[in-house]
Scaffold this motif. Structure first.
Motif, PDB file in Angstrom:
ATOM      1  N   GLY A  10       0.812  -1.213   0.000  1.00 48.30           N
ATOM      2  CA  GLY A  10       0.000   0.000   0.000  1.00 48.30           C
ATOM      3  C   GLY A  10       0.843   1.259   0.000  1.00 48.30           C
ATOM      4  N   THR A  11       1.902   1.255   0.808  1.00 46.30           N
ATOM      5  CA  THR A  11       2.791   2.424   0.876  1.00 46.30           C
ATOM      6  C   THR A  11       3.486   2.667  -0.461  1.00 46.30           C
ATOM      7  OG1 THR A  11       3.172   1.998   3.231  1.00 46.30           O
ATOM      8  CG2 THR A  11       4.731   3.447   2.117  1.00 46.30           C
ATOM      9  N   VAL A  12       4.016   1.607  -1.053  1.00 49.46           N
ATOM     10  CA  VAL A  12       4.701   1.729  -2.344  1.00 49.46           C
ATOM     11  C   VAL A  12       3.740   2.199  -3.424  1.00 49.46           C
ATOM     12  CG1 VAL A  12       5.878   0.433  -4.175  1.00 49.46           C
ATOM     13  CG2 VAL A  12       6.479   0.031  -1.778  1.00 49.46           C
ATOM     14  N   PHE A  13       2.520   1.669  -3.420  1.00 51.27           N
ATOM     15  CA  PHE A  13       1.536   2.059  -4.429  1.00 51.27           C
ATOM     16  C   PHE A  13       1.194   3.548  -4.314  1.00 51.27           C
ATOM     17  CE2 PHE A  13      -2.682   2.786  -6.118  1.00 51.27           C
ATOM     18  CZ  PHE A  13      -2.679   2.070  -7.304  1.00 51.27           C
ATOM     19  N   LEU A  14       0.927   4.010  -3.103  1.00 50.07           N
ATOM     20  CA  LEU A  14       0.595   5.418  -2.905  1.00 50.07           C
ATOM     21  C   LEU A  14       1.770   6.320  -3.278  1.00 50.07           C
ATOM     22  CD1 LEU A  14      -1.347   5.111   0.456  1.00 50.07           C
ATOM     23  CD2 LEU A  14      -2.270   6.068  -1.646  1.00 50.07           C
ATOM     24  N   PHE A  15       2.965   5.851  -3.025  1.00 48.85           N
ATOM     25  CA  PHE A  15       4.168   6.624  -3.346  1.00 48.85           C
ATOM     26  C   PHE A  15       4.368   6.736  -4.859  1.00 48.85           C
ATOM     27  CE2 PHE A  15       8.787   6.658  -4.197  1.00 48.85           C
ATOM     28  CZ  PHE A  15       9.113   7.873  -3.614  1.00 48.85           C
ATOM     29  N   LEU A  16       4.134   5.617  -5.577  1.00 50.60           N
ATOM     30  CA  LEU A  16       4.398   5.600  -7.018  1.00 50.60           C
ATOM     31  C   LEU A  16       3.218   6.091  -7.857  1.00 50.60           C
ATOM     32  CD1 LEU A  16       6.289   2.183  -7.335  1.00 50.60           C
ATOM     33  CD2 LEU A  16       7.278   4.475  -7.252  1.00 50.60           C
ATOM     34  N   VAL A  17       2.006   5.659  -7.528  1.00 47.60           N
ATOM     35  CA  VAL A  17       0.838   5.960  -8.362  1.00 47.60           C
ATOM     36  C   VAL A  17       0.155   7.246  -7.931  1.00 47.60           C
ATOM     37  CG1 VAL A  17      -1.406   5.117  -9.153  1.00 47.60           C
ATOM     38  CG2 VAL A  17       0.503   3.518  -8.865  1.00 47.60           C
ATOM     39  N   GLU A  18      -0.110   7.388  -6.626  1.00 47.71           N
ATOM     40  CA  GLU A  18      -0.775   8.601  -6.140  1.00 47.71           C
ATOM     41  C   GLU A  18       0.205   9.753  -5.949  1.00 47.71           C
ATOM     42  OE1 GLU A  18      -4.034   9.120  -5.645  1.00 47.71           O
ATOM     43  OE2 GLU A  18      -4.583   7.098  -6.298  1.00 47.71           O
ATOM     44  N   GLU A  19       1.502   9.461  -6.097  1.00 48.06           N
ATOM     45  CA  GLU A  19       2.574  10.463  -6.037  1.00 48.06           C
ATOM     46  C   GLU A  19       2.597  11.225  -4.710  1.00 48.06           C
ATOM     47  OE1 GLU A  19       2.180  12.918  -9.486  1.00 48.06           O
ATOM     48  OE2 GLU A  19       2.864  11.340 -10.861  1.00 48.06           O
ATOM     49  N   LEU A  20       2.344  10.492  -3.624  1.00 45.65           N
ATOM     50  CA  LEU A  20       2.521  11.064  -2.295  1.00 45.65           C
ATOM     51  C   LEU A  20       3.972  10.865  -1.876  1.00 45.65           C
ATOM     52  CD1 LEU A  20      -0.646   9.662  -0.463  1.00 45.65           C
ATOM     53  CD2 LEU A  20      -0.419  11.846  -1.639  1.00 45.65           C
ATOM     54  N   ASN A  21       4.463  11.719  -0.987  1.00 47.55           N
ATOM     55  CA  ASN A  21       5.805  11.450  -0.465  1.00 47.55           C
ATOM     56  C   ASN A  21       5.734  10.249   0.471  1.00 47.55           C
ATOM     57  OD1 ASN A  21       5.405  12.314   2.390  1.00 47.55           O
ATOM     58  ND2 ASN A  21       5.116  14.342   1.468  1.00 47.55           N
ATOM     59  N   PHE A  22       6.872   9.676   0.779  1.00 46.69           N
ATOM     60  CA  PHE A  22       6.895   8.394   1.493  1.00 46.69           C
ATOM     61  C   PHE A  22       6.181   8.475   2.842  1.00 46.69           C
ATOM     62  CE2 PHE A  22       8.752   5.179   4.269  1.00 46.69           C
ATOM     63  CZ  PHE A  22       8.591   4.044   3.492  1.00 46.69           C
ATOM     64  N   MET A  23       6.395   9.562   3.591  1.00 45.52           N
ATOM     65  CA  MET A  23       5.782   9.692   4.906  1.00 45.52           C
ATOM     66  C   MET A  23       4.264   9.797   4.788  1.00 45.52           C
ATOM     67  SD  MET A  23       6.466   9.677   8.076  1.00 45.52           S
ATOM     68  CE  MET A  23       4.942   9.110   8.815  1.00 45.52           C
ATOM     69  N   ASP A  24       3.777  10.590   3.820  1.00 47.94           N
ATOM     70  CA  ASP A  24       2.337  10.718   3.631  1.00 47.94           C
ATOM     71  C   ASP A  24       1.711   9.408   3.160  1.00 47.94           C
ATOM     72  OD1 ASP A  24       2.283  13.330   4.422  1.00 47.94           O
ATOM     73  OD2 ASP A  24       2.320  14.179   2.401  1.00 47.94           O
ATOM     74  N   ALA A  25       2.455   8.656   2.337  1.00 53.00           N
ATOM     75  CA  ALA A  25       1.961   7.363   1.861  1.00 53.00           C
ATOM     76  C   ALA A  25       1.802   6.387   3.026  1.00 53.00           C
ATOM     77  CB  ALA A  25       2.909   6.790   0.815  1.00 53.00           C
ATOM     78  N   PHE A  26       2.806   6.324   3.879  1.00 53.34           N
ATOM     79  CA  PHE A  26       2.745   5.443   5.044  1.00 53.34           C
ATOM     80  C   PHE A  26       1.650   5.892   6.008  1.00 53.34           C
ATOM     81  CE2 PHE A  26       4.232   4.306   9.368  1.00 53.34           C
ATOM     82  CZ  PHE A  26       4.189   2.922   9.237  1.00 53.34           C
ATOM     83  N   TYR A  27       1.526   7.201   6.174  1.00 54.43           N
ATOM     84  CA  TYR A  27       0.484   7.779   7.040  1.00 54.43           C
ATOM     85  C   TYR A  27      -0.905   7.429   6.516  1.00 54.43           C
ATOM     86  CZ  TYR A  27      -2.641  11.638   8.437  1.00 54.43           C
ATOM     87  OH  TYR A  27      -3.703  12.386   8.861  1.00 54.43           O
ATOM     88  N   CYS A  28      -1.089   7.504   5.201  1.00 52.36           N
ATOM     89  CA  CYS A  28      -2.381   7.172   4.589  1.00 52.36           C
ATOM     90  C   CYS A  28      -2.701   5.694   4.779  1.00 52.36           C
ATOM     91  CB  CYS A  28      -2.361   7.531   3.108  1.00 52.36           C
ATOM     92  SG  CYS A  28      -3.935   7.224   2.269  1.00 52.36           S
ATOM     93  N   VAL A  29      -1.682   4.836   4.647  1.00 52.87           N
ATOM     94  CA  VAL A  29      -1.871   3.400   4.850  1.00 52.87           C
ATOM     95  C   VAL A  29      -2.318   3.118   6.283  1.00 52.87           C
ATOM     96  CG1 VAL A  29      -0.616   1.218   5.095  1.00 52.87           C
ATOM     97  CG2 VAL A  29      -0.350   2.581   3.023  1.00 52.87           C
ATOM     98  N   CYS A  30      -1.645   3.724   7.247  1.00 49.96           N
ATOM     99  CA  CYS A  30      -1.978   3.485   8.656  1.00 49.96           C
ATOM    100  C   CYS A  30      -3.370   4.004   9.001  1.00 49.96           C
ATOM    101  CB  CYS A  30      -0.936   4.140   9.557  1.00 49.96           C
ATOM    102  SG  CYS A  30       0.695   3.375   9.463  1.00 49.96           S
ATOM    103  N   SER A  31      -3.729   5.194   8.493  1.00 52.11           N
ATOM    104  CA  SER A  31      -5.056   5.749   8.783  1.00 52.11           C
ATOM    105  C   SER A  31      -6.158   4.945   8.091  1.00 52.11           C
ATOM    106  CB  SER A  31      -5.126   7.219   8.351  1.00 52.11           C
ATOM    107  OG  SER A  31      -5.006   7.345   6.948  1.00 52.11           O
ATOM    108  N   THR A  32      -5.785   4.229   7.016  1.00 57.14           N
ATOM    109  CA  THR A  32      -6.776   3.416   6.300  1.00 57.14           C
ATOM    110  C   THR A  32      -7.016   2.090   6.991  1.00 57.14           C
ATOM    111  OG1 THR A  32      -6.179   4.412   4.176  1.00 57.14           O
ATOM    112  CG2 THR A  32      -7.336   2.310   4.117  1.00 57.14           C
TER     113      THR A  32
END
Length: 336
Positions: free
Chosen positions: A189-211
């Motif tokens: 999930g973190t890698v996908f958000l980082f690559l596809v949704e173009e979030l920075n790594f911290m925001d991608a991990f944060y989005c995964v945890c909040s989800t």
């Protein structure tokens, strides 16, 4: 366990039971060999989960998501937020609602839409809690043997030993299996958000945890069409996986406490007051059966109420009040 029963008869209760159990296990093993099944554990229980129907779960999930998608697609103009494709957004909205993530990127904007959302979230919680979690537990149980094989790969371990290890430490291996799967889902999930949704790594991990915790602040979410297609599957799997992870963690903690209690009960010295408490029929003698019942009560496996209910049933069936059950007792009790 009445006073008129001899001590010898009482002492022979457990050995006879053990002998019958051994005979039943032997016959079951012979039947499995005749049917070409290679050595499952002789004492392996036949649980309801073994009869679990994945097709039934898939059908219910498809019906639930299909019905929700149709409803929310028809009222798509009454839902506001970041939109991509009508059908895709409807499915995405269904999954976000049923998992209680609630990002807020799509929200109902009319009385009808809000009413449907309320109904859908309650039925979704019931579906996740009663059916999908049971399906996840079933699938994890089917994969436990792979975990044991991987752990035991360095040594030569027979299939029987692997099955015995799985049966003995079932909760532990479920916990390991779900823990590994959860870690994989978090990374993916973190890698996908980082690559596809173009979030920075911290925001991608944060989005995964909040989800996966269903916190869903809404400041970060899946906003692209590709992201929402991924989220439909990933969100459902990750939220259920986290719930199962904490369920197995609680079971593992409870199991270890029970094991500690059992070890303490079996290792402590017996006192005279223990003998008095174990003597259920007050005949100044504690039989093997009475001792087992007393120790099971002390371990918390059964309660005094359980014993009382069983004893009442025994007394009712013991028609001649001899303290034993025979065929004549059963015939008399059935005729009365």
């Amino acid at each position: 366990m009445m006073a008129s029963v001899s001590d010898d008869a009482k002492e022979s209760l457990l050995p006879d039971t053990k002998a019958r159990s051994h005979l039943n296990e032997k016959n079951a093993l012979q039947r499995r060999r005749q049917n070409g099944v290679e050595s499952p554990l002789p004492h392996e229980p036949i649980s309801v989960k073994q009869q679990f129907s994945i097709k039934h779960v898939v059908f219910l999930l498809a019906a639930y998501l299909g019905g929700g998608t149709l409803c929310f697609f028809l009222i798509r103009n009454q839902i506001k937020g970041q939109k991509t494709n009508g059908i895709l957004d409807a499915i995405y909205f269904c999954v976000v609602t049923m998992t209680t993530v609630g990002y807020g990127d799509l929200v109902p904007d009319s009385k009808l839409a809000k009413l449907l959302a309320c109904i859908y979230v309650f039925t979704g919680m019931a579906l996740v809690g009663l059916i999908l979690s049971q399906a996840a537990d079933y699938m994890v149980e089917k994969q436990e043997i792979l975990v044991v094989r991987a752990i035991s790969m360095s040594g030569k371990v027979s299939p029987n030993e692997i099955l015995k290890e799985v049966e003995t430490h079932k909760v532990k291996y479920k916990f390991i299996m779900v823990g590994v799967l959860l870690l994989v889902l978090i990374v993916v999930g973190t890698v996908f958000l980082f690559l596809v949704e173009e979030l920075n790594f911290m925001d991608a991990f944060y989005c995964v945890c909040s989800t996966i915790t269903t916190l869903g602040y809404g400041d970060q979410s899946f906003s692209t069409a590709g992201g929402r297609i991924f989220a439909i599957f990933w969100m459902l799997g990750s939220t259920i996986c986290l719930a199962q992870f904490f369920l197995y963690l609680a079971e593992l903690y409870t199991e270890r406490r029970q094991i500690s209690m059992v070890n303490w009960v079996l290792s402590r010295e017996l006192t005279f007051s223990d003998l008095e408490a174990a003597d259920l029929d007050r005949d100044k003698v504690v039989s093997a059966a009475e001792f087992v019942i007393y120790k099971l009560k002390e371990m918390g496996k059964i309660s005094s109420e359980d014993v009382s209910v069983v004893m009442e049933t025994f007394k009712r069936l013991d028609a001649d009040q001899s303290g034993t059950l025979t065929k004549s007792d059963l015939m008399l009790s059935q005729s009365s």
